[in-house]
Write an enzyme that holds these catalytic residues in place. Structure first.
Site, mmCIF file in Angstrom:
data_model
loop_
_atom_site.group_PDB
_atom_site.id
_atom_site.type_symbol
_atom_site.label_atom_id
_atom_site.label_comp_id
_atom_site.label_asym_id
_atom_site.label_seq_id
_atom_site.Cartn_x
_atom_site.Cartn_y
_atom_site.Cartn_z
ATOM 1 N NE ARG A 37 -4.195 -1.870 1.607
ATOM 2 C CZ ARG A 37 -4.288 -2.910 2.418
ATOM 3 N NH1 ARG A 37 -3.499 -2.985 3.481
ATOM 4 N NH2 ARG A 37 -5.151 -3.855 2.187
ATOM 5 C CE LYS A 57 -1.514 13.090 -14.918
ATOM 6 N NZ LYS A 57 -1.840 13.382 -16.322
ATOM 7 C CD GLU A 110 6.606 16.541 -22.030
ATOM 8 O OE1 GLU A 110 5.793 17.488 -22.016
ATOM 9 O OE2 GLU A 110 6.265 15.345 -22.161
ATOM 10 C CE LYS A 169 3.880 17.606 -14.338
ATOM 11 N NZ LYS A 169 4.417 16.376 -14.903
ATOM 12 C CD GLU A 199 -4.957 15.167 -16.370
ATOM 13 O OE1 GLU A 199 -3.821 14.819 -15.997
ATOM 14 O OE2 GLU A 199 -5.471 14.817 -17.422
ATOM 15 N NE ARG A 217 -1.154 16.597 -13.262
ATOM 16 C CZ ARG A 217 -0.423 15.939 -12.393
ATOM 17 N NH1 ARG A 217 -0.773 15.902 -11.133
ATOM 18 N NH2 ARG A 217 0.668 15.311 -12.777
ATOM 19 C CG ASN A 269 -3.599 16.290 -20.577
ATOM 20 O OD1 ASN A 269 -2.605 15.771 -20.075
ATOM 21 N ND2 ASN A 269 -4.802 16.178 -20.056
ATOM 22 C CG HIS A 310 1.169 15.238 -23.535
ATOM 23 N ND1 HIS A 310 1.779 16.452 -23.720
ATOM 24 C CD2 HIS A 310 2.058 14.467 -22.840
ATOM 25 C CE1 HIS A 310 2.969 16.425 -23.129
ATOM 26 N NE2 HIS A 310 3.161 15.237 -22.594
ATOM 27 C CG HIS A 360 0.348 10.294 -24.590
ATOM 28 N ND1 HIS A 360 -0.326 10.544 -23.420
ATOM 29 C CD2 HIS A 360 1.668 10.393 -24.281
ATOM 30 C CE1 HIS A 360 0.550 10.784 -22.453
ATOM 31 N NE2 HIS A 360 1.757 10.705 -22.949
ATOM 32 C CG HIS A 417 7.282 11.271 -23.969
ATOM 33 N ND1 HIS A 417 6.010 10.752 -23.959
ATOM 34 C CD2 HIS A 417 7.204 12.455 -23.300
ATOM 35 C CE1 HIS A 417 5.205 11.572 -23.307
ATOM 36 N NE2 HIS A 417 5.904 12.614 -22.890
HETATM 37 P P1 NAD Z 1 13.713 7.358 -20.380
HETATM 38 O O1 NAD Z 1 13.548 7.232 -18.947
HETATM 39 O O2 NAD Z 1 13.386 6.175 -21.231
HETATM 40 O O3 NAD Z 1 15.217 7.825 -20.653
HETATM 41 C C1 NAD Z 1 15.685 7.960 -21.959
HETATM 42 C C2 NAD Z 1 16.999 7.183 -22.190
HETATM 43 O O4 NAD Z 1 18.047 7.921 -21.590
HETATM 44 C C3 NAD Z 1 17.020 5.801 -21.604
HETATM 45 O O5 NAD Z 1 17.753 4.961 -22.441
HETATM 46 C C4 NAD Z 1 17.778 6.001 -20.298
HETATM 47 O O6 NAD Z 1 18.428 4.831 -19.857
HETATM 48 C C5 NAD Z 1 18.760 7.049 -20.704
HETATM 49 N N1 NAD Z 1 19.244 7.892 -19.628
HETATM 50 C C6 NAD Z 1 18.526 8.521 -18.678
HETATM 51 N N2 NAD Z 1 19.329 9.274 -17.922
HETATM 52 C C7 NAD Z 1 20.575 9.106 -18.380
HETATM 53 C C8 NAD Z 1 21.834 9.640 -18.026
HETATM 54 N N3 NAD Z 1 21.976 10.537 -17.045
HETATM 55 N N4 NAD Z 1 22.924 9.235 -18.718
HETATM 56 C C9 NAD Z 1 22.813 8.358 -19.749
HETATM 57 N N5 NAD Z 1 21.638 7.844 -20.151
HETATM 58 C C10 NAD Z 1 20.546 8.206 -19.473
HETATM 59 O O7 NAD Z 1 12.851 8.542 -21.007
HETATM 60 P P2 NAD Z 1 12.613 10.067 -20.604
HETATM 61 O O8 NAD Z 1 12.686 10.802 -21.873
HETATM 62 O O9 NAD Z 1 13.437 10.469 -19.472
HETATM 63 O O10 NAD Z 1 11.092 10.044 -20.108
HETATM 64 C C11 NAD Z 1 10.048 9.628 -20.950
HETATM 65 C C12 NAD Z 1 8.986 8.987 -20.092
HETATM 66 O O11 NAD Z 1 8.480 9.957 -19.193
HETATM 67 C C13 NAD Z 1 7.799 8.468 -20.877
HETATM 68 O O12 NAD Z 1 7.500 7.175 -20.432
HETATM 69 C C14 NAD Z 1 6.672 9.420 -20.520
HETATM 70 O O13 NAD Z 1 5.413 8.807 -20.572
HETATM 71 C C15 NAD Z 1 7.060 9.829 -19.124
HETATM 72 N N6 NAD Z 1 6.491 11.109 -18.688
HETATM 73 C C16 NAD Z 1 5.832 11.127 -17.508
HETATM 74 C C17 NAD Z 1 5.282 12.301 -17.040
HETATM 75 C C18 NAD Z 1 4.582 12.334 -15.703
HETATM 76 O O14 NAD Z 1 3.983 13.353 -15.361
HETATM 77 N N7 NAD Z 1 4.642 11.291 -14.924
HETATM 78 C C19 NAD Z 1 5.417 13.485 -17.783
HETATM 79 C C20 NAD Z 1 6.110 13.436 -18.980
HETATM 80 C C21 NAD Z 1 6.653 12.230 -19.428
#
Ligand code: NAD
Length: 341
Positions: free
Chosen positions: A103, A125, A167, A203, A213, A217, A221, A224, A228, A243
């Site tokens: 939990r 999120k 973003e 944000k 949301e 919030r 989007n 997105h 998405h 992304h």
């Molecule tokens: P990711 O976590 O897949 O990272 C991208 C790549 O970079 C991966 O291969 C990772 O291993 C590598 N990487 C990360 N940090 C590194 C570092 N310091 N050195 C070397 N390599 C590194 O992707 P992302 O772009 O960070 O995030 C995308 C994700 O975030 C998506 O799944 C998206 O849905 C999510 N997201 C969530 C929210 C939310 O509010 N929760 C908002 C926007 C995006």
């Protein structure tokens, strides 16, 4: 929840209070693994870690199970702490696993990508992709703390840095015209601390007013709904995209829709589409089938059978929510957009 921005060393004293006497467990992927030493040495802790495979394709239930198994295997207690050291994929996925395990156990984000620092780690999120749907399963759960340290970015590949910028641009269009103007003038030479701080603040301001949301919030989007759908569509193709690039394309298309709906004037549309197209030029040549994109948008939790809900800009620095557009209309806008794309 606390958010600290600066090198993690600076926060050692405050942080000591958070982890005093707790056992530390750590989730990393094969790319963020290299930063374990920096973390452990700075905070004088040792941790037991689980290394997952990176990539959006691995943001799935199988990896949630791996995290739960790891926590069970180590008999993790609710008094222990989980560190999550990774990009947005890992903060979403491991944040979800932590928020549901027993939990909910306490977890701390150390975002390592620009996208995670400027966006994904903020706002609570968590989730993972299920049955081809992005973030189909998830929770709203805040970490105990977030550390925004740009030292991690020194190893981030350029393409990932560029993806994260999408973003940041989104936040500027939603509510920070100064940031937009800064990005417009300095597209290459960026002060990362400044843009992460501005992006995070924007944000936070929104999610603090509407954490679940229900209303404003939804501004976040912007880009997105379309983005998405593009990301999900391409995820299973031979040419998946990152992304941020799907979101950049989504913002251009949704700005076009805003123009067609007489919400955004021609000048603003031109400025948004030109700046984003130039900034993300090498990354936006997707082959997209608009009918499939519509199918993906319909399976999005925000939409109904006949309408799609958009958050659309009215100028740079202001986005309005709850534009429910008929399917037919969206279809014809998409057709027109892709004809001239
Ligand atoms: P990711 O976590 O897949 O990272 C991208 C790549 O970079 C991966 O291969 C990772 O291993 C590598 N990487 C990360 N940090 C590194 C570092 N310091 N050195 C070397 N390599 C590194 O992707 P992302 O772009 O960070 O995030 C995308 C994700 O975030 C998506 O799944 C998206 O849905 C999510 N997201 C969530 C929210 C939310 O509010 N929760 C908002 C926007 C995006």
């Amino acid at each position: 929840m606390e958010i600290y921005q600066g090198t993690i060393k600076t926060f050692f004293k405050e942080f000591k209070d958070i982890f005093d006497g707790k056992k530390i467990y750590l989730i990393v992927d094969e790319n963020t693994f290299q930063h374990i030493n920096y973390l452990e040495e700075t905070f004088s802790v040792t941790s037991t870690h689980l290394k997952l495979e990176s990539g959006e394709k691995n943001k799935n239930f199988n990896n949630v199970l791996k995290i739960w198994n790891f926590l069970n295997r180590n008999n993790v207690k609710s008094s222990d702490l989980l560190f999550i050291l990774g990009g947005g994929m890992l903060t979403d996925l491991a944040g979800f696993a932590a928020s549901t395990y027993k939990r909910g156990i306490e977890f701390i984000y150390f975002p390592t990508s620009l996208l995670a620092m400027a966006d994904a780690a903020i706002g609570g999120k968590t989730g993972f992709n299920y049955q081809f749907l992005k973030n189909n399963i998830g929770t709203f759960t805040l970490p105990k703390a977030i550390f925004l340290d740009t030292t991690f970015l020194t190893t981030l590949p350029k393409i990932e840095l560029d993806s994260g910028m999408a973003e940041v641009y989104k936040h500027s269009i939603i509510g920070d015209a100064d940031l937009w103007n800064y990005l417009k003038v300095n597209p290459k030479k960026l002060d990362l601390d400044y843009i992460i701080q501005s992006s995070k603040n924007l944000k936070l301001e929104i999610v603090n007013k509407d954490p679940y949301e229900k209303s404003i919030r939804k501004k976040l989007n912007f880009g997105h709904t379309m983005g998405h759908a593009i990301e999900s569509y391409l995820l299973d193709s031979n040419t998946p995209t990152l992304h941020g690039f799907a979101i950049a394309k989504g913002m251009i298309i949704e700005s076009f829709i805003a123009k067609k709906e007489n919400l955004l004037n021609e000048n603003y549309f031109h400025e948004i589409s030109t700046v984003l197209s130039n900034k993300f030029k090498p990354y936006l040549n997707f082959r997209i089938d608009s009918k499939s994109i519509i199918r993906f948008m319909l399976s999005d939790k925000k939409n109904t059978q006949n309408t799609i809900n958009f958050s659309l800009p009215v100028k740079i620095g202001e986005v309005t929510i709850n534009h429910e557009l008929e399917l037919k209309k969206v279809d014809s806008y998409l057709l027109e957009f892709f004809q001239n794309d």
